[in-house]
Write a protein that holds these residues in place. Structure first.
Motif, PDB file in Angstrom:
ATOM      1  N   PRO A 148      -5.023   6.379   6.936  1.00 44.13           N
ATOM      2  CA  PRO A 148      -5.250   6.807   5.563  1.00 44.13           C
ATOM      3  C   PRO A 148      -6.296   5.935   4.882  1.00 44.13           C
ATOM      4  CG  PRO A 148      -2.897   6.630   6.026  1.00 44.13           C
ATOM      5  CD  PRO A 148      -3.614   6.023   7.188  1.00 44.13           C
ATOM      6  N   ALA A 149      -7.084   6.544   4.014  1.00 46.50           N
ATOM      7  CA  ALA A 149      -8.132   5.789   3.327  1.00 46.50           C
ATOM      8  C   ALA A 149      -7.558   4.649   2.501  1.00 46.50           C
ATOM      9  CB  ALA A 149      -8.945   6.740   2.435  1.00 46.50           C
ATOM     10  N   SER A 150      -6.326   4.807   2.010  1.00 45.01           N
ATOM     11  CA  SER A 150      -5.721   3.769   1.171  1.00 45.01           C
ATOM     12  C   SER A 150      -5.494   2.472   1.934  1.00 45.01           C
ATOM     13  CB  SER A 150      -4.390   4.269   0.604  1.00 45.01           C
ATOM     14  OG  SER A 150      -3.523   4.662   1.651  1.00 45.01           O
ATOM     15  N   VAL A 151      -5.455   2.544   3.264  1.00 40.50           N
ATOM     16  CA  VAL A 151      -5.278   1.340   4.071  1.00 40.50           C
ATOM     17  C   VAL A 151      -6.541   0.488   4.088  1.00 40.50           C
ATOM     18  CG1 VAL A 151      -4.849   0.531   6.448  1.00 40.50           C
ATOM     19  CG2 VAL A 151      -3.526   2.430   5.514  1.00 40.50           C
ATOM     20  N   LYS A 152      -7.697   1.122   3.838  1.00 35.02           N
ATOM     21  CA  LYS A 152      -8.992   0.453   3.997  1.00 35.02           C
ATOM     22  C   LYS A 152      -9.079  -0.164   5.391  1.00 35.02           C
ATOM     23  CE  LYS A 152      -9.468  -0.464  -0.944  1.00 35.02           C
ATOM     24  NZ  LYS A 152      -9.648  -1.487  -2.005  1.00 35.02           N
ATOM     25  N   VAL A 155       0.856  -1.175   0.000  1.00 36.43           N
ATOM     26  CA  VAL A 155       0.000   0.000   0.000  1.00 36.43           C
ATOM     27  C   VAL A 155       0.891   1.223   0.000  1.00 36.43           C
ATOM     28  CG1 VAL A 155      -1.895  -1.092   1.204  1.00 36.43           C
ATOM     29  CG2 VAL A 155      -0.107  -0.035   2.532  1.00 36.43           C
ATOM     30  N   SER A 156       0.449   2.285  -0.639  1.00 38.69           N
ATOM     31  CA  SER A 156       1.238   3.516  -0.667  1.00 38.69           C
ATOM     32  C   SER A 156       0.565   4.544   0.217  1.00 38.69           C
ATOM     33  CB  SER A 156       1.357   4.031  -2.102  1.00 38.69           C
ATOM     34  OG  SER A 156       0.069   4.183  -2.667  1.00 38.69           O
ATOM     35  N   ALA A 157       0.364   4.177   1.474  1.00 36.16           N
ATOM     36  CA  ALA A 157      -0.351   5.052   2.399  1.00 36.16           C
ATOM     37  C   ALA A 157       0.521   6.215   2.820  1.00 36.16           C
ATOM     38  CB  ALA A 157      -0.758   4.263   3.639  1.00 36.16           C
ATOM     39  N   GLN A 171      -1.419  -2.851   6.580  1.00 39.49           N
ATOM     40  CA  GLN A 171      -2.397  -3.436   5.677  1.00 39.49           C
ATOM     41  C   GLN A 171      -2.822  -4.820   6.152  1.00 39.49           C
ATOM     42  OE1 GLN A 171      -3.775  -1.807   3.167  1.00 39.49           O
ATOM     43  NE2 GLN A 171      -5.116  -3.518   2.692  1.00 39.49           N
ATOM     44  N   GLY A 180       4.909   0.795   2.559  1.00 38.07           N
ATOM     45  CA  GLY A 180       3.635   1.425   2.862  1.00 38.07           C
ATOM     46  C   GLY A 180       3.750   2.866   3.291  1.00 38.07           C
TER      47      GLY A 180
END
Length: 519
Positions: free
Chosen positions: A61-65, A23-25, A121, A149
């Protein structure tokens, strides 16, 4: 020993290339959040120059879900632990607070595989199941190691063509020669030396162990429990050796050989045997009459499936096929890589069977798995090679690699010589940052190992070498299943209730089997 790229839980793991699913959080929010209540007797947080300050929990961060209730923070650590007041880097940290403070066991650290796996993640993916399994008795914490990440990253500045999985992984040419891969490996090593800087050189297992210790101190815990997977088991075992008094209940899931003479290089080489151990599961699945209805029955017998897969790989060596991904033909190397990735989980069998069917159809357009359809980010490529090249000095002789590839292609045709081929580590500038250490049986007997009998990345035979090194410190649960990763993997087709019960019982009660057992 990496985790499979598509499910970075050794892959990441696979040793080289779990990083494809990083992930690129962005760094976590610094919004203050009061820590979870501390149980009586829990140590106050030690905040000193090395730790760099208290953790401030905020939204992930939203990218982590993130999972429900998952919070994130940034841990500041020294770039160079020998200089605790010098430059610092940030590590992304995440937590799911326990739901039963009155029965709190402490903190359970989730250590990812790779090198290149994201702990943040993984907690998002596995945290809810782990919390349910352990009854909310632990605070669950994970972090992204350096280079991964939301943590500080390194870059090698690699050209696009050097960042594909089938180029970063050193697949020999179709005829088995390695001249082109050796040239590419040297080019990658040179670029990393020019552009990686001190952050790249800081990507080591030893520094990850040091970072774990600073995380423990920032959390204010006297001891940690842990669930480590794949490459993470080596990190966890190193931590347990260096800080035995700080370990509580320690779970090593899918371990590799810790012999300092075989670290990293031996892990990759062992994947050839791992693929041979695991392939019969796929062959039995793909020849079963039940597969006929879905078009996934590839042959009438397991032997027929093996013959077909090897024949198609050889055909694609001679005549690669165009695919739906621009600039990404299906070569024999890409086909073998797709197989190697599919062996990580039964859930991936149908996808590889579809790929075989597309190759068999003269009018078909093969669809590559996502991890093979384009180059990985430069930061992911850097972590992929950084840790394994910084950790240990690899053999340097290209002729010796060529001989090893020739022998391995005969012994293990499913992997075509890739696991013993030259890598950028053979040309790494400066060699190992620190000498690898030998694990011993000194310390408390509080480690539970769990290992599939047919693991494509960390073969059971490699896990036995970790078991031997740990001696009476450990007990081993061997699970009669295939795939990479054991605990809480039922949804992926590789789970085992007996193995899950053994790990959960240990985490909740501290009780292990009296001797090594098989599930």
């Amino acid at each position: 020993m990496t985790t499979r790229p598509a499910h970075t839980p050794l892959a990441a793991s696979a040793v080289v290339l779990a990083a494809a699913a990083l992930v690129s959080a962005a760094p976590a929010s610094a919004t203050a959040d009061r820590p979870a209540p501390r149980a009586a007797g829990r140590a106050a947080a030690t905040v000193d120059a090395a730790v760099g300050g208290p953790l401030r929990w905020g939204d992930c961060p939203a990218s982590v879900k993130p999972a429900d209730g998952q919070r994130c923070a940034t841990l500041s650590v020294p770039l160079d632990h020998a200089d605790p007041t010098g430059p610092r880097v940030g590590l992304a940290v995440s937590r799911l607070a326990g739901t039963r403070p009155e029965e709190r066991r402490g903190t359970l650290l989730v250590i990812p595989g790779g090198p290149g796996g994201s702990g943040v993640q993984r907690l998002a993916q596995k945290g809810a199941a782990l919390a349910e399994e352990t009854g909310g008795a632990y605070d669950l914490v994970a972090f992204d190691p350096r280079g991964v990440g939301g943590s500080a990253k390194a870059r090698c500045g690699l050209a696009d063509e050097d960042r594909w999985m089938v180029t970063l992984r050193s697949w020999p040419a179709a005829d088995g020669t390695i001249g082109a891969t050796a040239e590419r490996a040297r080019r990658i090593a040179d670029a990393c030396a020019r552009n990686g800087g001190p952050v790249l050189r800081s990507l080591t297992t030893a520094n990850q162990v040091r970072d774990v210790e600073l995380l423990r101190r920032a959390l204010g815990e006297e001891k940690l429990s842990a669930w480590a997977t794949s490459y993470g088991t080596y990190v966890a075992a190193r931590y347990a050796q260096e800080h035995p008094e700080r370990t509580d209940r320690w779970v090593l899931d899918s371990s590799a050989d810790p012999d300092p003479r075989r670290v990293a290089y031996g892990w990759l080489a062992d994947m050839a045997k791992g693929a041979e151990d695991r392939f019969p599961d796929f062959a039995a699945w793909a020849s079963h009459p039940d597969r006929a209805a879905g078009g996934a029955r590839l042959a009438d017998t397991p032997e027929g499936v093996r013959a077909l897969v090897l024949e198609l790989a050889a055909r694609l060596d001679r005549e690669p096929r165009a695919t739906g991904a621009a600039g990404a033909p299906l070569t024999g190397a890409a086909f073998r890589q797709a197989l190697q990735s599919a062996l990580y989980s039964d859930a991936a069998f149908p996808g590889f069977a579809r790929l075989v069917g597309q190759v068999l159809d003269p009018e078909g357009v093969p669809v590559l798995p996502p991890e093979l359809a384009g180059p990985m980010p430069d930061e992911a490529a850097a972590i992929t090679v950084g840790v394994i090249c910084n950790d240990v000095d690899w053999p340097r002789s290209v002729p010796a690699y060529a001989r090893a590839v020739a022998a391995d292609r005969v012994r293990h045709p499913l992997t075509g010589g890739m696991p013993v081929n030259t890598t950028p580590c053979a040309f790494w500038k400066g060699g190992a940052v620190e000498k690898p250490v030998r694990l011993t049986d000194d310390g408390p007997s509080n480690i539970l190992m769990i290992q599939n009998l047919r693991d494509p990345s960390t073969p059971h035979s490699s896990g036995l070498r970790m078991r031997e090194a740990l001696g009476d410190r450990a007990r081993l649960v061997s699970v009669d299943r295939g795939g990479h990763g054991v605990y809480l993997t039922a949804a992926g087709g590789a789970g085992n209730a007996c193995g899950d019960r053994a790990v959960t019982r240990f985490l909740l009660t501290g009780t292990r089997p009296a001797t090594d057992i098989r599930c």
